[in-house]
Design a protein around this motif. Sequence first.
Motif, PDB file in Angstrom:
ATOM      1  N   ASP A  28       2.444   6.902  -8.702  1.00 45.76           N
ATOM      2  CA  ASP A  28       1.940   6.555  -7.372  1.00 45.76           C
ATOM      3  C   ASP A  28       2.948   5.665  -6.662  1.00 45.76           C
ATOM      4  OD1 ASP A  28       0.111   6.169  -5.212  1.00 45.76           O
ATOM      5  OD2 ASP A  28      -0.499   4.255  -6.100  1.00 45.76           O
ATOM      6  N   ARG A  29       3.456   6.114  -5.519  1.00 42.31           N
ATOM      7  CA  ARG A  29       4.446   5.361  -4.748  1.00 42.31           C
ATOM      8  C   ARG A  29       5.588   4.916  -5.676  1.00 42.31           C
ATOM      9  NH1 ARG A  29      -0.548   3.835  -2.690  1.00 42.31           N
ATOM     10  NH2 ARG A  29      -0.805   4.157  -0.447  1.00 42.31           N
ATOM     11  N   GLN A  66      -2.254   7.470  -3.884  1.00 46.19           N
ATOM     12  CA  GLN A  66      -2.007   8.585  -2.982  1.00 46.19           C
ATOM     13  C   GLN A  66      -2.595   9.877  -3.556  1.00 46.19           C
ATOM     14  OE1 GLN A  66       2.299   8.225  -2.681  1.00 46.19           O
ATOM     15  NE2 GLN A  66       2.107   7.322  -0.650  1.00 46.19           N
ATOM     16  N   ARG A  95       1.649  12.879  -4.110  1.00 51.86           N
ATOM     17  CA  ARG A  95       2.425  12.331  -5.230  1.00 51.86           C
ATOM     18  C   ARG A  95       3.336  13.402  -5.830  1.00 51.86           C
ATOM     19  NH1 ARG A  95      -1.124  10.953  -9.400  1.00 51.86           N
ATOM     20  NH2 ARG A  95      -2.959  11.687  -8.265  1.00 51.86           N
ATOM     21  N   LYS A 139       6.353  13.976  -3.411  1.00 44.46           N
ATOM     22  CA  LYS A 139       7.334  12.889  -3.477  1.00 44.46           C
ATOM     23  C   LYS A 139       8.099  12.911  -4.801  1.00 44.46           C
ATOM     24  CE  LYS A 139       6.396  10.946   0.506  1.00 44.46           C
ATOM     25  NZ  LYS A 139       7.404  10.975   1.607  1.00 44.46           N
ATOM     26  N   SER A 150       2.255  -0.243 -10.875  1.00 45.52           N
ATOM     27  CA  SER A 150       1.661   0.356  -9.678  1.00 45.52           C
ATOM     28  C   SER A 150       0.466  -0.452  -9.201  1.00 45.52           C
ATOM     29  CB  SER A 150       1.236   1.800  -9.968  1.00 45.52           C
ATOM     30  OG  SER A 150       2.355   2.610 -10.234  1.00 45.52           O
TER      31      SER A 150
END
Length: 548
Positions: free
Chosen positions: A184-185, A225, A230, A233, A316
């Motif tokens: 995530d991110r 997200q 995810r 990305k 995260s």
Amino acid sequence: MSMFRTGILVLTSPLHTLPLRITPVLTSAAQFVEQTLYVHLHPGLNLSSIVPARPVFVPPSHNLSSLITKLYSRAADVCAHLDIRVLLTNVRNQGLSTNPFPTAQILSHTPDVVLTDFSVSDSSQISLVQSCLEKYTMCCYACKPHLKSVLLAPEVEIIGEDMEPQKTELLETYSDVVVGGTFDRLHGAHRTLLTVSCLMTEKRFLIGLSDSALLKNKVLKELIQPYALRMEKLLEFLQDVKPAVRYEIVPLSDPYGPSITYPDLQCIVVSEETRKGGQAVNKKRVENGHPELVIYEIKLIKDAHHSDTEEEKISSSSLRSRLLGTLLAPPKKNPNIPLFPYVIGLTGGSGSGKTSIAKRLEALGAAHIDSDRLGHETYNPGGPTYHKVKEVFGNDILNEDGTINRSLLGKKVFGNKEKLKCLTDIVWPEIAKLSTKKILEAASQGKTVCVLDAAVLLEAGWTDIVHEVWVTIIPDGEAIARIMTRDGVSKENAQKRLDNQWTNEQRVERANVVLCTSWEPEVTQRQVQKAWDLLQERIRNQRNKNLS
């Protein structure tokens, strides 16, 4: 100083000296690049090798793996805002082509500047080096036509020049490698795990991406997200790092996923804290008649910016907690309402602490408009909804004094969607009118910010009378406990109440700012203060924009 959205950092120092130079080089690079910084490794690059404009391969080694870890770790310390990606296209095993760039690699973000730690002792050669470096980079990667170049070396302290080179030990590589995670991110720890995995992968890299079933107990899971985003990305990052590898991303609904069913897998890459998970995978593989995987362990990356309530390692959950109070999505322009007072629509489920947040914002200077109280006003005899509600739902909802008994009315509509819609169609438009009236009153009193405290803000469609939507969330279990304590109801009734409301995920999806009251009051206060300060900054910027 010019700022560029995307850049490539060509690191030319020998691998044994780079760890000592990474911090000053990254700090310097961050003064020129504001979003994405690609890192191209070519230790030992000199002027004579630049002129042919063709890089040579770099063998995968334990030193390189260690360097990648240090690079992402230092980047998290000094330029965490940058999207760092270490490129591995020119990292090849001995015996493979020494010309790994038959054509320029197309990156997901087109670079418009090349930076380097290349040291130039003779200032008269700077222009020549810059010109050669630009040609070299454009030969390797598809860049913007008018690529700029910046030599960072003059501003960087050169340390450890007399260090002895360490013995380079080649890293074992594997045909098929697997990892699993939420991703995530993407942060420094993710990037380290993924990049080192790419370094070790020759053909296929299998990634198990946690799906909804594995996210239930995650901290602030509402801020994770969506799976599709995810995955997008993740794939973008991987294809930039090493496009020659075949990537397979599959949903992970249990801790094992395909790692225990794919017989051809050879290696699993884990972090220090997930090593036991790797061992559990091997146990299952043996049970399934498959060979054990080599377990390669990545060290955890410490988080230099963690607070007292956060983990020491980059995680995260810590990064999601830092999103609380920040602007997650830009507010949509609403030409139908005046810019001032600036109206925050504050909403959240039962027990989420929404009203306490509203009071904290009021203490900071906002006008507090309580929609629930306005709803009471509409029911009062002579109020705008009194006669209509009595007419539709009958006199048996009245108290002896003729006032509407909201508890009796609630029982009539609870669990009945048609009756509930009938009631809200009567009441919600009138509450919106009263809210607009209160906003105008606040404006006349010189208030810059109003907070419309409304549990049904989104359901009622009141977003057309606010500038931003702020959402308060807490886990359902905690919300149920609070409702039981506050209202003296059973767990079953509290659960039913939540089931008849929008979920946290539905609200967060429409939120500009998210807050959470799960922790101590001082933690909530810090969130509110941060959100308020950032809001004031947005308001100032809007005012300056209007004046210019």
